[in-house]
Enzyme design. Structure first.
Site, short mmCIF file in Angstrom:
data_model
loop_
_atom_site.label_atom_id
_atom_site.label_comp_id
_atom_site.label_asym_id
_atom_site.label_seq_id
_atom_site.Cartn_x
_atom_site.Cartn_y
_atom_site.Cartn_z
N ARG A 1 0.84 -1.37 -0.03
CA ARG A 1 0.06 -0.16 0.01
C ARG A 1 0.87 1.27 0.04
O ARG A 1 0.54 2.03 0.87
CB ARG A 1 -1.01 0.04 1.03
CG ARG A 1 -1.90 -1.05 1.02
CD ARG A 1 -3.13 -0.96 0.25
NE ARG A 1 -4.04 -2.01 0.41
CZ ARG A 1 -5.11 -1.61 1.09
NH1 ARG A 1 -5.52 -0.35 1.57
NH2 ARG A 1 -6.08 -2.67 1.24
N ARG B 1 -3.49 6.61 1.00
CA ARG B 1 -3.89 7.82 1.76
C ARG B 1 -2.89 8.59 2.83
O ARG B 1 -3.10 9.51 3.33
CB ARG B 1 -5.12 7.23 2.54
CG ARG B 1 -6.48 7.30 1.67
CD ARG B 1 -7.66 6.75 2.63
NE ARG B 1 -7.34 5.42 2.73
CZ ARG B 1 -7.94 4.58 3.70
NH1 ARG B 1 -9.09 5.13 4.05
NH2 ARG B 1 -7.65 3.24 3.76
N ARG C 1 -7.06 12.19 -4.93
CA ARG C 1 -8.52 11.66 -4.75
C ARG C 1 -9.82 12.78 -4.46
O ARG C 1 -10.74 12.28 -4.71
CB ARG C 1 -8.29 10.90 -3.24
CG ARG C 1 -7.88 9.66 -3.57
CD ARG C 1 -8.89 8.50 -4.24
NE ARG C 1 -9.79 7.88 -3.28
CZ ARG C 1 -11.23 8.08 -3.35
NH1 ARG C 1 -11.78 9.00 -4.19
NH2 ARG C 1 -11.73 7.45 -2.37
N ASP D 1 -7.09 -2.32 -7.22
CA ASP D 1 -7.58 -2.74 -6.08
C ASP D 1 -7.99 -4.34 -6.38
O ASP D 1 -8.30 -4.94 -7.40
CB ASP D 1 -8.59 -2.29 -5.61
CG ASP D 1 -9.06 -2.34 -4.22
OD1 ASP D 1 -8.21 -2.12 -3.29
OD2 ASP D 1 -9.95 -3.36 -3.75
N TYR E 1 -15.40 -10.98 0.50
CA TYR E 1 -15.67 -9.82 0.23
C TYR E 1 -17.16 -9.86 -0.38
O TYR E 1 -17.87 -9.01 0.01
CB TYR E 1 -14.90 -8.95 -0.43
CG TYR E 1 -13.66 -8.19 0.37
CD1 TYR E 1 -13.91 -7.19 1.62
CD2 TYR E 1 -12.25 -8.69 0.38
CE1 TYR E 1 -12.95 -6.81 2.33
CE2 TYR E 1 -11.47 -8.23 1.00
CZ TYR E 1 -11.59 -7.18 2.12
OH TYR E 1 -10.44 -6.74 2.91
O1 1CP Z 1 0.70 1.27 -3.56
C1 1CP Z 1 -0.40 0.17 -3.36
O2 1CP Z 1 -0.21 -0.82 -2.81
C2 1CP Z 1 -1.92 0.56 -3.91
C3 1CP Z 1 -2.40 -0.18 -4.54
C4 1CP Z 1 -3.50 -1.14 -3.86
C5 1CP Z 1 -3.29 -2.66 -3.49
C6 1CP Z 1 -2.22 -3.42 -3.60
C7 1CP Z 1 -4.64 -0.89 -3.35
C8 1CP Z 1 -5.30 0.55 -3.16
N1 1CP Z 1 -5.24 -1.91 -2.72
C9 1CP Z 1 -4.53 -3.09 -2.51
C10 1CP Z 1 -4.83 -4.41 -2.40
C11 1CP Z 1 -6.01 -4.60 -1.42
N2 1CP Z 1 -7.21 -4.16 -1.41
C12 1CP Z 1 -6.11 -5.69 -0.30
C13 1CP Z 1 -4.86 -6.56 -0.34
C14 1CP Z 1 -3.75 -5.99 0.57
C15 1CP Z 1 -4.19 -5.98 2.12
O3 1CP Z 1 -4.42 -6.95 2.64
O4 1CP Z 1 -4.03 -4.78 2.40
C16 1CP Z 1 -7.17 -5.56 0.31
C17 1CP Z 1 -7.69 -6.57 1.38
C18 1CP Z 1 -8.12 -4.57 -0.38
C19 1CP Z 1 -9.41 -4.40 -0.05
C20 1CP Z 1 -9.24 -2.90 0.24
N3 1CP Z 1 -9.32 -1.69 -0.50
C21 1CP Z 1 -9.54 -2.37 1.68
C22 1CP Z 1 -9.66 -3.26 3.00
C23 1CP Z 1 -11.18 -3.17 3.34
C24 1CP Z 1 -11.48 -4.04 4.56
O5 1CP Z 1 -12.08 -3.41 5.48
O6 1CP Z 1 -11.13 -5.14 4.73
C25 1CP Z 1 -9.66 -0.94 1.48
C26 1CP Z 1 -9.76 0.18 2.77
C27 1CP Z 1 -9.38 -0.55 0.03
C28 1CP Z 1 -9.18 0.61 -0.29
C29 1CP Z 1 -8.11 1.06 -1.05
N4 1CP Z 1 -7.41 0.32 -1.92
C30 1CP Z 1 -6.14 0.88 -2.34
C31 1CP Z 1 -6.23 2.29 -1.62
C32 1CP Z 1 -5.14 3.38 -1.60
C33 1CP Z 1 -7.43 2.47 -1.08
C34 1CP Z 1 -7.69 3.61 0.14
C35 1CP Z 1 -9.21 4.20 -0.54
C36 1CP Z 1 -9.31 5.38 -0.86
O7 1CP Z 1 -8.38 5.96 -1.39
O8 1CP Z 1 -10.57 5.86 -0.69
#
Ligand code: 1CP
Length: 354
Positions: A30, A34, A43, A79, A157
């Site tokens: 990640r 944010r 964003r 994502d 999910y």
């Molecule tokens: O640099 C990077 O890594 C950004 C690319 C990236 C990746 C590899 C994002 C952007 N998401 C992911 C993978 C991802 N997404 C995973 C696997 C890794 C991990 O376990 O952290 C998972 C579980 C998600 C699902 C997800 N997307 C969540 C978790 C939800 C939960 O409560 O279980 C969330 C909050 C997101 C949103 C998200 N994805 C990425 C970003 C920058 C964000 C933030 C949202 C935003 O900008 O509003």
């Protein structure tokens, strides 16, 4: 693929080939996101999935952490939810809540409402375009990771409709509807394989599989439903790509009993979280091991981060190591504290020039 820039930093690729490196490479799960003010600004102008779908936007956001920090890899901005979307499930990003499905899967009959075999090369072409553009834009300064969410994590999910503390609805499927669960997991596995192959062909140089909700599974459920699928992903991706296959990485969050299973698998890299001991790391020694500072450690003062980093590095001594966190960085992390972590890894592991 031949018109991609020459690699000037290939430490991670060298480690995966078993070659010497001048210092331990590091990237951060990640790393775009944010905690970076430039990401928050971006964003304000663009909706989350709009960034994922537009190759220029996705490229720009992927580049943001590379401009700030001395990182040894990049990961394409996307994502894990792009796969359920490709299967025609609507998923929106709700601020303060995360990804949310408008109609989660409730009963096995709901599987008829989604597309279990989408044409990945068509519906996810935008990710491939983003990868090709980003690989060219990085200019060889870092290798580019592609990724997928693993089948169980995606199913969790799709059934829960979003994040959950217990994943009890999704686990209820495993106990109550085992056949429908297998049908869904199998379909997701095929999509994961096609998607990873497409990402490699588009220019991804390492592939990571995120089983972020492995910790919800007992060893019995893990063996019954997901282990064979995770192994199939690595085996089939490599068979399809042949000698050009990039290294493949697996992350089973919270799953120590699972990590050992991947020692005998086609995976090249095992990503570990922060709860693993040196003894457990050594059991994985025949593979590259990636990890594992607790992301919360970055809330500590800088001197303590430096100390914890040195302790972490010691845990990986004698192991082919790619430094990372044990899970994604949190949005309220001070970027300067991340810099301390990255710079300490580099400083502590830099070998004297011959
Ligand atoms: O640099 C990077 O890594 C950004 C690319 C990236 C990746 C590899 C994002 C952007 N998401 C992911 C993978 C991802 N997404 C995973 C696997 C890794 C991990 O376990 O952290 C998972 C579980 C998600 C699902 C997800 N997307 C969540 C978790 C939800 C939960 O409560 O279980 C969330 C909050 C997101 C949103 C998200 N994805 C990425 C970003 C920058 C964000 C933030 C949202 C935003 O900008 O509003």
């Amino acid at each position: 693929m031949s018109d991609f820039p020459v690699m000037t930093n290939d430490r991670i690729l060298r480690i995966c080939r078993g070659e010497e490196v001048d210092r331990t490479p590091i990237w951060i799960m990640r790393q775009a996101g944010r905690y970076l003010s430039e990401f928050r600004e971006y964003r304000k102008k663009h909706e989350f999935f709009e960034i994922c779908r537009n190759p220029e936007y996705a490229c720009e956001v992927t580049m943001q952490p590379l401009r700030r920090f001395d990182l040894d890899a990049s990961i394409i901005f996307s994502d894990i939810m792009v796969i359920p979307q490709a299967m025609e499930m609507e998923c929106v990003m709700i601020s303060g809540k995360g990804p949310t499905f408008t109609s989660p899967l409730d009963t096995p009959e709901d599987l008829d409402k989604i597309n279990l075999s989408p044409d990945v090369n068509k519906v996810l072409q935008y990710v491939f375009d983003a990868i090709t553009l980003t690989r060219k834009t990085i200019g060889g300064k870092q290798p580019l990771f592609g990724f997928v969410g693993a089948p169980w994590t995606l199913m969790a999910y799709m059934v829960e409709g979003g994040g959950s503390k217990t994943y009890s609805k999704a686990k209820k499927w495993l106990y109550q509807y085992p056949e429908a669960s297998e049908k869904l997991l199998d379909a997701l596995t095929t999509v994961c394989i096609d998607f990873l192959v497409g990402q490699a062909r588009a220019g991804a140089q390492v592939l990571q599989v995120f089983e972020s909700h492995a910790d919800a599974l007992s060893p019995e459920l893990f063996h019954k439903f997901t282990l064979k699928l995770l192994k199939r992903i690595a085996t089939e991706v490599k068979a399809k790509l042949g000698k050009d296959s990039p290294p493949v990485s697996i992350f089973c969050k919270g799953g120590h009993f699972m990590n050992n299973e991947f020692v005998k698998s086609e995976y090249d890299i095992i990503q570990v979280d922060w709860t693993i001991s040196r003894e457990q790391i050594l059991e994985l020694k025949s593979k590259v091991v990636q990890g594992n500072l607790d992301p919360c450690q970055l809330y500590a003062p800088k001197e303590e981060i430096e100390k914890a980093t040195r302790e972490m590095l010691k845990k990986f001594e004698g192991v082919r190591h790619i430094a990372n966190l044990g899970h994604g960085i949190y949005p309220d992390t001070d970027p300067d504290h991340l810099r301390t972590y990255i710079d300490t890894v580099h400083k502590e592991t830099q070998k004297a020039q011959a």
